[in-house]
Design an enzyme around this catalytic site. Structure first.
Site, PDB file in Angstrom:
ATOM      1  N   ASN A  45     -88.360 128.441  52.380  1.00 47.66           N
ATOM      2  CA  ASN A  45     -87.789 129.986  52.148  1.00 47.66           C
ATOM      3  C   ASN A  45     -88.969 130.764  51.896  1.00 47.66           C
ATOM      4  OD1 ASN A  45     -85.421 129.122  52.257  1.00 47.66           O
ATOM      5  ND2 ASN A  45     -85.223 128.441  50.127  1.00 47.66           N
ATOM      6  N   HIS A 131     -73.208 132.576  47.444  1.00 49.67           N
ATOM      7  CA  HIS A 131     -74.111 131.587  46.966  1.00 49.67           C
ATOM      8  C   HIS A 131     -73.528 130.979  45.676  1.00 49.67           C
ATOM      9  CE1 HIS A 131     -77.635 129.479  44.881  1.00 49.67           C
ATOM     10  NE2 HIS A 131     -77.776 129.165  46.173  1.00 49.67           N
ATOM     11  N   GLU A 171     -74.248 139.034  49.113  1.00 47.70           N
ATOM     12  CA  GLU A 171     -75.665 138.864  49.515  1.00 47.70           C
ATOM     13  C   GLU A 171     -76.024 139.660  50.477  1.00 47.70           C
ATOM     14  OE1 GLU A 171     -76.425 134.630  50.346  1.00 47.70           O
ATOM     15  OE2 GLU A 171     -75.137 134.103  49.071  1.00 47.70           O
ATOM     16  N   SER A 175     -77.525 133.260  52.970  1.00 47.02           N
ATOM     17  CA  SER A 175     -78.729 132.078  52.929  1.00 47.02           C
ATOM     18  C   SER A 175     -77.998 130.851  53.974  1.00 47.02           C
ATOM     19  CB  SER A 175     -78.656 131.569  51.415  1.00 47.02           C
ATOM     20  OG  SER A 175     -77.428 131.183  50.971  1.00 47.02           O
ATOM     21  N   ASP A 200     -77.032 140.589  45.904  1.00 45.37           N
ATOM     22  CA  ASP A 200     -78.045 139.657  45.714  1.00 45.37           C
ATOM     23  C   ASP A 200     -78.911 139.620  46.841  1.00 45.37           C
ATOM     24  OD1 ASP A 200     -79.530 137.068  45.846  1.00 45.37           O
ATOM     25  OD2 ASP A 200     -77.845 135.900  44.789  1.00 45.37           O
ATOM     26  N   HIS A 203     -82.832 136.224  49.881  1.00 38.73           N
ATOM     27  CA  HIS A 203     -83.603 136.119  51.064  1.00 38.73           C
ATOM     28  C   HIS A 203     -83.828 137.312  51.832  1.00 38.73           C
ATOM     29  CE1 HIS A 203     -82.786 132.038  51.064  1.00 38.73           C
ATOM     30  NE2 HIS A 203     -81.693 132.168  50.321  1.00 38.73           N
ATOM     31  N   LYS A 230     -88.432 133.172  47.379  1.00 36.90           N
ATOM     32  CA  LYS A 230     -88.059 133.328  48.706  1.00 36.90           C
ATOM     33  C   LYS A 230     -89.547 133.980  49.413  1.00 36.90           C
ATOM     34  CE  LYS A 230     -84.125 132.032  47.568  1.00 36.90           C
ATOM     35  NZ  LYS A 230     -83.793 130.300  47.206  1.00 36.90           N
TER      36      LYS A 230
HETATM   37  C1  LIG Z   1     -78.560 133.776  47.910  1.00 41.15           C
HETATM   38  C2  LIG Z   1     -79.204 133.209  46.774  1.00 41.15           C
HETATM   39  N1  LIG Z   1     -78.834 133.709  45.315  1.00 41.15           N
HETATM   40  C3  LIG Z   1     -79.716 133.069  44.293  1.00 41.15           C
HETATM   41  C4  LIG Z   1     -80.399 131.884  44.666  1.00 41.15           C
HETATM   42  C5  LIG Z   1     -80.963 131.439  43.265  1.00 41.15           C
HETATM   43  O1  LIG Z   1     -82.370 131.528  43.316  1.00 41.15           O
HETATM   44  P1  LIG Z   1     -83.471 130.498  42.438  1.00 41.15           P
HETATM   45  O2  LIG Z   1     -83.703 129.429  43.443  1.00 41.15           O
HETATM   46  O3  LIG Z   1     -84.346 131.300  41.918  1.00 41.15           O
HETATM   47  O4  LIG Z   1     -82.603 129.749  41.302  1.00 41.15           O
HETATM   48  C6  LIG Z   1     -80.602 131.191  45.872  1.00 41.15           C
HETATM   49  C7  LIG Z   1     -81.258 129.989  45.969  1.00 41.15           C
HETATM   50  O5  LIG Z   1     -81.230 129.182  46.569  1.00 41.15           O
HETATM   51  C8  LIG Z   1     -79.932 132.112  46.877  1.00 41.15           C
HETATM   52  O6  LIG Z   1     -80.047 131.482  48.130  1.00 41.15           O
END
Ligand SMILES: Cc1ncc(COP(=O)(O)O)c(C=O)c1O
Length: 378
Positions: A45, A131, A171, A175, A200, A203, A230
């Site tokens: 990422n 997510h 999001e 992801s 969120d 990405h 990321k």
């Molecule tokens: C869309 C999304 N939100 C939150 C997270 C969590 O972030 P972190 O890896 O900092 O715990 C991820 C991680 O993979 C993600 O893809």
């Protein structure tokens, strides 16, 4: 031990879903060492290849030498550092928010914020493919959840009318699918129904904007979460909102209060990353060229791409779990690391190879990837 798990573990094993880890060292040239073998890395990422950037290393090293690494306490005791405060203020200034909180990880941020702001009497609408950290936050709160069809704002509107929810969540760049949410439409819906909007941007941040054109500054969701692991190349996450919302999170958020604060050295690293985003625009330009090249070449040879959006997450739908594992194995034998994503991370019968492109790749890496994928799938 734990005999009640026996049936579930056997089930996971029989379905080919047993998980294990590899010892990995990501390298800076789009490659990775796994168990001491080098592979082309399509599982990172680190989209802008900042995790090895010499300026970030230098800033963090000198900071650690002066002040050490750890924050030493939870942020509500003695762990809220000057560096953390500076980083919060910098993000607020860039994106036009009033206030912010920094967490040690995006997972902690999402579960903490959601379980603080909603309760079991709340109703939440969220995209079907959000997510796990978002789902877990909602589950923890006990709120009722309705999921709209992926990226379908008309369906979201129907659910809003039928359920009078308290929050809508999406999001920005998904992801697992690699496609972009219809933020403008979802935001207008939220404004129309006076519904708080949570985005969120794990990405999307750093790859969907340029430094003088931050789309989220215009859209201004009520709550915005940006993990740093990321495109920014580090760890941790920031949650932005109004002063009122951030104050509420501060009062109720257990994952914030009962956890050691982020290291000040990491905050310094993220500040440097933000500066590099501004100064080294070539990184994003190169990444976009690679994505265009990938999409064109993949479509030419008929690979089942899940989305044609210009994003660094490029998923190839395989469907069957065993076949997806076999494709990934074939790639590995040919020197390419691109693991298969399997249920429950993604829906049943939607196993896939999730590829992430970074600006450390070269056109010839992409060409080799496409040829090898085609060979493995047909
Ligand atoms: C869309 C999304 N939100 C939150 C997270 C969590 O972030 P972190 O890896 O900092 O715990 C991820 C991680 O993979 C993600 O893809």
């Amino acid at each position: 031990m734990f005999p009640y798990l026996k049936k579930d573990t056997q089930n996971i094993y029989d379905k080919g879903l047993w998980r294990s880890r590899l010892t990995a060292r990501p390298l800076s040239c789009g490659k990775i060492l796994l168990n001491n073998h080098e592979y082309l890395n399509f599982c990172s990422n680190d989209y802008l290849d900042l995790s090895h950037h010499h300026r970030i290393k230098k800033v963090m090293k000198s900071h650690i030498q002066k002040y050490g690494f750890g924050s030493s306490a939870s942020p509500l005791l003695a762990g809220y550092s000057f560096e953390c405060e500076e980083l919060e203020k910098t993000f607020c200034r860039i994106l036009g928010f009033e206030d912010a909180l920094i967490f040690p990880s995006g997972y902690q941020a999402n579960i903490g914020v959601l379980s603080s702001l909603i309760t079991k009497s709340s109703r939440v609408i969220c995209d079907r493919f959000c997510h796990a950290s978002i789902l877990d936050g909602i589950l923890l709160s006990g709120a009722k959840i309705k999921r709209f069809k992926h990226n379908d704002s008309a369906h979201a509107a129907k659910l809003i009318k039928a359920n009078s929810p308290n929050l809508l969540i999406t999001e920005r760049l998904f992801s697992m699918e690699g496609d972009i949410a219809p933020l403008d439409e979802l935001c207008s819906l939220c404004r129309h129904f006076s519904l708080p909007f949570f985005v969120d941007d794990a990405h999307g941040f750093g790859v969907l904007d340029t430094h003088n054109d931050w789309k989220l500054k215009k859209i201004k969701p009520d709550i915005l979460c940006i993990p740093f692991g990321k495109a920014l190349g580090l760890n941790g996450a920031i949650v932005l909102g109004t002063k009122n919302i951030i104050d509420l999170i501060l009062q109720f958020c257990r994952s914030y209060r009962y956890s050691t604060a982020i290291s000040p050295a990491i905050c310094m690293g993220v500040l440097e990353s933000l500066d590099i985003l501004h100064q080294e625009e070539w990184r994003l330009e190169k990444l976009k060229k690679l994505i265009y090249h990938f999409n064109t070449a993949a479509l030419e040879v008929g690979l089942p791409l899940l989305s044609k959006d210009i994003t660094p997450i490029r998923s190839i739908l395989i469907g069957d779990t065993h076949k997806a594992v076999a494709v990934s194995k074939h790639l590995r034998n040919k020197g390419i690391y691109a693991p298969a994503l399997l249920p429950p991370t993604i829906p049943k019968n939607a196993s896939r190879i999730r590829l992430s492109l970074t600006c450390a790749h070269h056109i010839c890496d992409i060409d080799y990837l496409i040829t090898t994928l085609k060979e493995a799938i047909t």
